[in-house]
Design a protein around this motif. Structure first.
Motif, mmCIF file in Angstrom:
data_model
loop_
_atom_site.group_PDB
_atom_site.id
_atom_site.type_symbol
_atom_site.label_atom_id
_atom_site.label_comp_id
_atom_site.label_asym_id
_atom_site.label_seq_id
_atom_site.Cartn_x
_atom_site.Cartn_y
_atom_site.Cartn_z
ATOM 1 N N TYR A 91 0.829 -1.193 0.000
ATOM 2 C CA TYR A 91 0.000 0.000 0.000
ATOM 3 C C TYR A 91 0.870 1.251 0.000
ATOM 4 N N ILE A 93 0.823 5.536 0.438
ATOM 5 C CA ILE A 93 0.153 6.777 0.804
ATOM 6 C C ILE A 93 1.009 7.927 0.294
ATOM 7 N N ILE A 120 3.203 -0.664 4.344
ATOM 8 C CA ILE A 120 2.763 0.645 3.846
ATOM 9 C C ILE A 120 3.970 1.503 3.513
ATOM 10 N N ILE A 122 5.126 5.272 2.657
ATOM 11 C CA ILE A 122 4.778 6.695 2.650
ATOM 12 C C ILE A 122 5.626 7.375 1.581
ATOM 13 N N ASP A 142 -2.521 12.097 -1.571
ATOM 14 C CA ASP A 142 -3.624 11.697 -0.701
ATOM 15 C C ASP A 142 -3.858 12.695 0.428
ATOM 16 N N ARG A 268 -6.648 17.043 3.843
ATOM 17 C CA ARG A 268 -7.016 16.050 2.838
ATOM 18 C C ARG A 268 -8.391 16.401 2.296
ATOM 19 N N HIS A 273 -12.618 7.818 1.896
ATOM 20 C CA HIS A 273 -11.218 7.444 1.759
ATOM 21 C C HIS A 273 -11.069 5.960 2.060
ATOM 22 N N GLU A 277 -5.914 4.867 4.208
ATOM 23 C CA GLU A 277 -5.806 6.321 4.353
ATOM 24 C C GLU A 277 -6.436 6.783 5.673
ATOM 25 N N TRP A 281 -4.674 8.693 8.798
ATOM 26 C CA TRP A 281 -5.238 9.971 9.234
ATOM 27 C C TRP A 281 -5.535 9.944 10.736
#
Length: 294
Positions: A91, A93, A120, A122, A142, A268, A273, A277, A281
């Motif tokens: 994933y 972001i 994940i 970033i 994002d 954002r 979402h 995400e 957040w």
């Protein structure tokens, strides 16, 4: 030079058979023939001597074969690393950020989030604060970490991280460096070093000076904080900046009066979402500035 042409050349140098090479590379014999002819045209040399009975590597082909093999192996290695990278990070972001983002503690918290969530990735995209909202609206990122003088006017979901005020940066040997607070009007004869006009801090500094009764004498403009700090360290002028994070022993940072305040925040787009995400957040929310209604 296309890597597929070199790949066809290297394989054909081993098989000396167009049909076998086409089978090895999962393509047609005519495609291999076109790739070899195209490569020969590009190099201006014959790579294979052909007749009805056999294919033979030319003297020039023998000469470049080893280097061609190295290039193909390197390309395969890069492709493999790319596959492994995308497998490791399922994933992504995409986070837009201002150039000074890495100076703040929240940057360390985000790196820690990625460490405890290894699936994940970033992805960081640096841009000026005045450009990031538009980039976000186009969904090229994002979320974004920005600075705003008027956060209440932003039509986004918001997480307020901190507020900062303008501070005077000057050389430690400057006569004003020992003061606890500096009145802006006392700077009317100073040479100012400014952030670039496309930064969101340029106009507020000009406005503050005019409200104090003078137009700043600008001697240097840069979009790089490192250049500004270096100029000040060399005693080439002073700068009004937002609470700069810098440990240069030759610099002093003194509060000014009057001043202006800016807000550091994540934004954002409003709406739905993904779970990934939303989880990120919500992680950021724990660092939200107390007593702020977003």
């Amino acid at each position: 030079m296309e890597i597929n042409k070199l790949r066809a050349f290297v394989d054909l140098a081993k098989t000396l058979n167009f049909s076998d090479t086409a089978a090895n590379l999962y393509t047609s014999q005519s495609t291999i023939s076109k790739q070899i002819k195209s490569l020969e045209k590009e190099l201006g040399q014959v790579l294979f001597e052909r007749n009805n009975k056999q294919v033979k590597l030319s003297d020039y082909g023998q000469r470049i074969l080893a280097n061609a093999e190295k290039i193909v192996l390197l390309a395969d290695s890069i492709n493999k690393e790319s596959e492994n990278f995308h497998t490791a990070y399922k994933y992504k972001i995409k986070l837009g950020m201002i150039p000074t983002f890495a100076n703040y503690d929240i940057f360390k918290q985000i790196m820690n989030y990625q460490k405890i969530n290894p699936k994940i990735w970033i992805s960081l995209q640096e841009s000026e604060t005045n450009k990031l909202p538009s980039i976000l609206e186009r969904k090229e990122i994002d979320l974004a970490f920005i600075r705003s003088m008027t956060p209440e006017k932003l039509n986004f979901e918001k997480i307020i991280i901190a507020q900062e005020s303008f501070t005077l940066c000057l050389n430690k040997q400057h006569p004003l460096a020992k003061q606890k607070e500096i009145t802006l009007a006392d700077l009317k004869n100073e040479h100012f070093i400014m952030l670039a006009k496309n930064s969101m801090l340029y106009d507020p500094v000009i406005s503050l000076c005019k409200e104090a009764g003078f137009d700043p004498q600008i001697s240097f403009i840069s979009d790089r904080m490192s250049s500004i700090f270096q100029m000040i360290a060399n005693n080439q002028g002073v700068a009004i900046l937002m609470h700069p994070q810098n440990k240069n022993p030759n610099l002093a940072f003194i509060p000014i009066k009057p001043t202006s305040t800016s807000t550091l925040l994540f934004i954002r787009n409003k709406g739905k979402h993904s779970k990934i995400e939303n989880d990120f957040w919500n992680y950021l929310r724990q660092f939200e500035m107390p007593n702020w209604n977003s």
